[in-house]
Design a protein around this motif. Sequence first.
Motif, PDB file in Angstrom:
ATOM      1  N   GLY A  12       1.269   6.038  -6.318  1.00 32.44           N
ATOM      2  CA  GLY A  12      -0.163   6.176  -6.576  1.00 32.44           C
ATOM      3  C   GLY A  12      -0.633   7.592  -6.317  1.00 32.44           C
ATOM      4  O   GLY A  12       0.160   8.528  -6.212  1.00 32.44           O
ATOM      5  N   ASN A  13      -1.918   7.719  -6.160  1.00 33.56           N
ATOM      6  CA  ASN A  13      -2.514   9.049  -6.012  1.00 33.56           C
ATOM      7  C   ASN A  13      -3.178   9.272  -4.655  1.00 33.56           C
ATOM      8  O   ASN A  13      -3.940  10.212  -4.495  1.00 33.56           O
ATOM      9  N   THR A  14      -2.897   8.397  -3.673  1.00 32.52           N
ATOM     10  CA  THR A  14      -3.577   8.554  -2.383  1.00 32.52           C
ATOM     11  C   THR A  14      -2.602   8.554  -1.203  1.00 32.52           C
ATOM     12  O   THR A  14      -2.737   7.768  -0.277  1.00 32.52           O
ATOM     13  N   PRO A  15      -1.625   9.466  -1.227  1.00 31.08           N
ATOM     14  CA  PRO A  15      -0.716   9.507  -0.081  1.00 31.08           C
ATOM     15  C   PRO A  15      -1.400  10.109   1.143  1.00 31.08           C
ATOM     16  O   PRO A  15      -2.244  10.987   1.016  1.00 31.08           O
ATOM     17  N   SER A  16      -1.064   9.586   2.308  1.00 37.44           N
ATOM     18  CA  SER A  16      -1.501  10.166   3.569  1.00 37.44           C
ATOM     19  C   SER A  16      -0.257  10.834   4.150  1.00 37.44           C
ATOM     20  O   SER A  16       0.691  10.156   4.537  1.00 37.44           O
ATOM     21  N   ASP A  52      -0.042   2.877  -3.442  1.00 34.58           N
ATOM     22  CA  ASP A  52      -0.979   3.986  -3.262  1.00 34.58           C
ATOM     23  C   ASP A  52      -0.309   5.311  -2.914  1.00 34.58           C
ATOM     24  O   ASP A  52      -0.779   6.360  -3.329  1.00 34.58           O
ATOM     25  N   MET A  53       0.761   5.244  -2.121  1.00 34.18           N
ATOM     26  CA  MET A  53       1.326   6.487  -1.604  1.00 34.18           C
ATOM     27  C   MET A  53       2.519   7.006  -2.399  1.00 34.18           C
ATOM     28  O   MET A  53       2.568   8.180  -2.737  1.00 34.18           O
ATOM     29  N   ARG A  59       0.834  -1.213   0.000  1.00 35.46           N
ATOM     30  CA  ARG A  59       0.000   0.000   0.000  1.00 35.46           C
ATOM     31  C   ARG A  59       0.864   1.257   0.000  1.00 35.46           C
ATOM     32  O   ARG A  59       0.553   2.242  -0.687  1.00 35.46           O
TER      33      ARG A  59
END
Length: 164
Positions: free
Chosen positions: A86-90, A82-83, A78
């Motif tokens: 990807g386009n959904t870093p927290s 994603d991070m 993940r």
Amino acid sequence: MNINENTDLIGFIVWLICSCNLGNKINAIQGQSVICVSKAVTTKASLVIPKLSIYCLALYKVMLDKGTHETPIMHKDRVYRDMLYGNTPSIDAEGRLRPDSWERDFDTQEKTKALMAQITPENFKSGRFGYQTLRHEFMNLNGFDVDGAGNQTIDFDEIIQLKP
């Protein structure tokens, strides 16, 4: 920077990266240095940290119930998928990746604290906690309890005949 038992580990790592001028060296080759704060996961080292296994027993149960539990591989997948790529870093206020956000969720932490208070030497293996998950993950780290393995018969005479 003076290092002592009260030093924030993340702060120390940030100081170390800055003092080594790592960011500028990586930027010069179009790279990027990123600090990632990961969630509690099952590793050989994590199980010998005092109280962490009790925390994991409770946390894993809560996260399993919420559908957010991850093995170390799932967690790092993940982070990368994603991070980093990807386009959904927290990302927190200091610019650190925070894939531990699912663990830090207020409701998750409250339920984890409540479960930790209920764990005793007599009941920790019960279905009320994440013991089976923790045990399965630890056994996997050591090559045991692997899904799909162990169902075949091994002929040791054939193994003895093998040559290097």
